[in-house]
Design a protein around this motif. Sequence first.
Motif, PDB file in Angstrom:
ATOM      1  N   ALA A  24     -67.106  -8.577 -10.125  1.00 56.67           N
ATOM      2  CA  ALA A  24     -66.710  -8.100  -8.800  1.00 56.67           C
ATOM      3  C   ALA A  24     -66.135  -6.704  -8.924  1.00 56.67           C
ATOM      4  O   ALA A  24     -65.383  -6.412  -9.864  1.00 56.67           O
ATOM      5  CB  ALA A  24     -65.683  -9.046  -8.196  1.00 56.67           C
ATOM      6  N   SER A  25     -66.489  -5.844  -7.977  1.00 56.93           N
ATOM      7  CA  SER A  25     -65.967  -4.478  -7.996  1.00 56.93           C
ATOM      8  C   SER A  25     -65.799  -3.985  -6.578  1.00 56.93           C
ATOM      9  O   SER A  25     -66.308  -4.571  -5.629  1.00 56.93           O
ATOM     10  CB  SER A  25     -66.908  -3.559  -8.779  1.00 56.93           C
ATOM     11  N   ILE A  28     -60.798  -4.299  -3.769  1.00 50.02           N
ATOM     12  CA  ILE A  28     -60.356  -5.694  -3.824  1.00 50.02           C
ATOM     13  C   ILE A  28     -58.842  -5.745  -3.926  1.00 50.02           C
ATOM     14  O   ILE A  28     -58.276  -5.251  -4.891  1.00 50.02           O
ATOM     15  CB  ILE A  28     -60.994  -6.418  -5.023  1.00 50.02           C
ATOM     16  N   SER A  30     -57.270  -8.909  -3.186  1.00 47.07           N
ATOM     17  CA  SER A  30     -57.081 -10.253  -3.710  1.00 47.07           C
ATOM     18  C   SER A  30     -58.433 -10.939  -3.855  1.00 47.07           C
ATOM     19  O   SER A  30     -59.211 -10.981  -2.922  1.00 47.07           O
ATOM     20  CB  SER A  30     -56.185 -11.064  -2.772  1.00 47.07           C
ATOM     21  N   LEU A  31     -58.686 -11.457  -5.065  1.00 47.18           N
ATOM     22  CA  LEU A  31     -59.924 -12.177  -5.354  1.00 47.18           C
ATOM     23  C   LEU A  31     -59.573 -13.654  -5.409  1.00 47.18           C
ATOM     24  O   LEU A  31     -58.920 -14.103  -6.348  1.00 47.18           O
ATOM     25  CB  LEU A  31     -60.483 -11.682  -6.684  1.00 47.18           C
ATOM     26  N   ARG A  53     -58.255 -19.257  -7.996  1.00 54.15           N
ATOM     27  CA  ARG A  53     -57.621 -18.204  -8.779  1.00 54.15           C
ATOM     28  C   ARG A  53     -56.770 -18.803  -9.904  1.00 54.15           C
ATOM     29  O   ARG A  53     -56.653 -18.224 -10.976  1.00 54.15           O
ATOM     30  CB  ARG A  53     -56.760 -17.335  -7.863  1.00 54.15           C
ATOM     31  N   ARG A  71     -63.263 -18.116 -15.201  1.00 55.88           N
ATOM     32  CA  ARG A  71     -63.061 -16.787 -14.640  1.00 55.88           C
ATOM     33  C   ARG A  71     -62.052 -16.013 -15.456  1.00 55.88           C
ATOM     34  O   ARG A  71     -61.214 -16.611 -16.152  1.00 55.88           O
ATOM     35  CB  ARG A  71     -62.631 -16.860 -13.175  1.00 55.88           C
ATOM     36  N   ASN A  73     -59.440 -13.241 -14.413  1.00 59.00           N
ATOM     37  CA  ASN A  73     -58.890 -12.536 -13.250  1.00 59.00           C
ATOM     38  C   ASN A  73     -58.669 -11.051 -13.537  1.00 59.00           C
ATOM     39  O   ASN A  73     -58.870 -10.213 -12.661  1.00 59.00           O
ATOM     40  CB  ASN A  73     -57.585 -13.188 -12.819  1.00 59.00           C
ATOM     41  N   LYS A  75     -60.397  -9.106 -15.424  1.00 58.47           N
ATOM     42  CA  LYS A  75     -61.680  -8.391 -15.431  1.00 58.47           C
ATOM     43  C   LYS A  75     -62.457  -8.592 -14.138  1.00 58.47           C
ATOM     44  O   LYS A  75     -63.528  -8.008 -13.963  1.00 58.47           O
ATOM     45  CB  LYS A  75     -62.527  -8.862 -16.612  1.00 58.47           C
ATOM     46  N   LYS A  76     -61.955  -9.436 -13.245  1.00 58.98           N
ATOM     47  CA  LYS A  76     -62.637  -9.747 -11.986  1.00 58.98           C
ATOM     48  C   LYS A  76     -64.036 -10.303 -12.267  1.00 58.98           C
ATOM     49  O   LYS A  76     -65.036  -9.865 -11.694  1.00 58.98           O
ATOM     50  CB  LYS A  76     -62.713  -8.526 -11.076  1.00 58.98           C
ATOM     51  N   VAL A  99     -62.831 -12.697  -0.745  1.00 57.69           N
ATOM     52  CA  VAL A  99     -62.136 -11.465  -1.085  1.00 57.69           C
ATOM     53  C   VAL A  99     -61.313 -10.965   0.092  1.00 57.69           C
ATOM     54  O   VAL A  99     -61.780 -10.952   1.244  1.00 57.69           O
ATOM     55  CB  VAL A  99     -63.145 -10.378  -1.508  1.00 57.69           C
TER      56      VAL A  99
END
Length: 120
Positions: A24-25, A28, A30-31, A53, A71, A73, A75-76, A99
């Motif tokens: 993800a980029s 952002i 909050s993911l 999360r 996941r 977090n 490194k998204k 997101v």
Amino acid sequence: QVQLMESGGGLVQAGESLRLSCAASGRIVSLNDMGWFRQAPGNQRELVAVITRGGSANYLDSVKDRFTISRDNAKKMVYLQMSHLKPEDTAVYYCNAKVYTGFTPTRDYWGQGTQVTVSS
């Protein structure tokens, strides 16, 4: 703008493994929940696995004990380790993330999809 980029799909034989990755980029703040969906020809898109999360995960019954979602977090990133693949796992796999960008309410974003083909 938020982008999700999947990688790792391909053609494998039944019983083999694949690992999907999604990065993800963008803007952002909050993911939140991240997940993997899949869609086979003629079928509706279905949820394969989702992870919060905090790391709590849920799976489609047919992939439990074969697939593992994880996941990173910092490194998204979200991953899907797929083992003991079956021909019925053949589909386009899509990364999904909820997101919050700070400009709009939390919403779903999707990757472009990556093809997974399992031959018998």
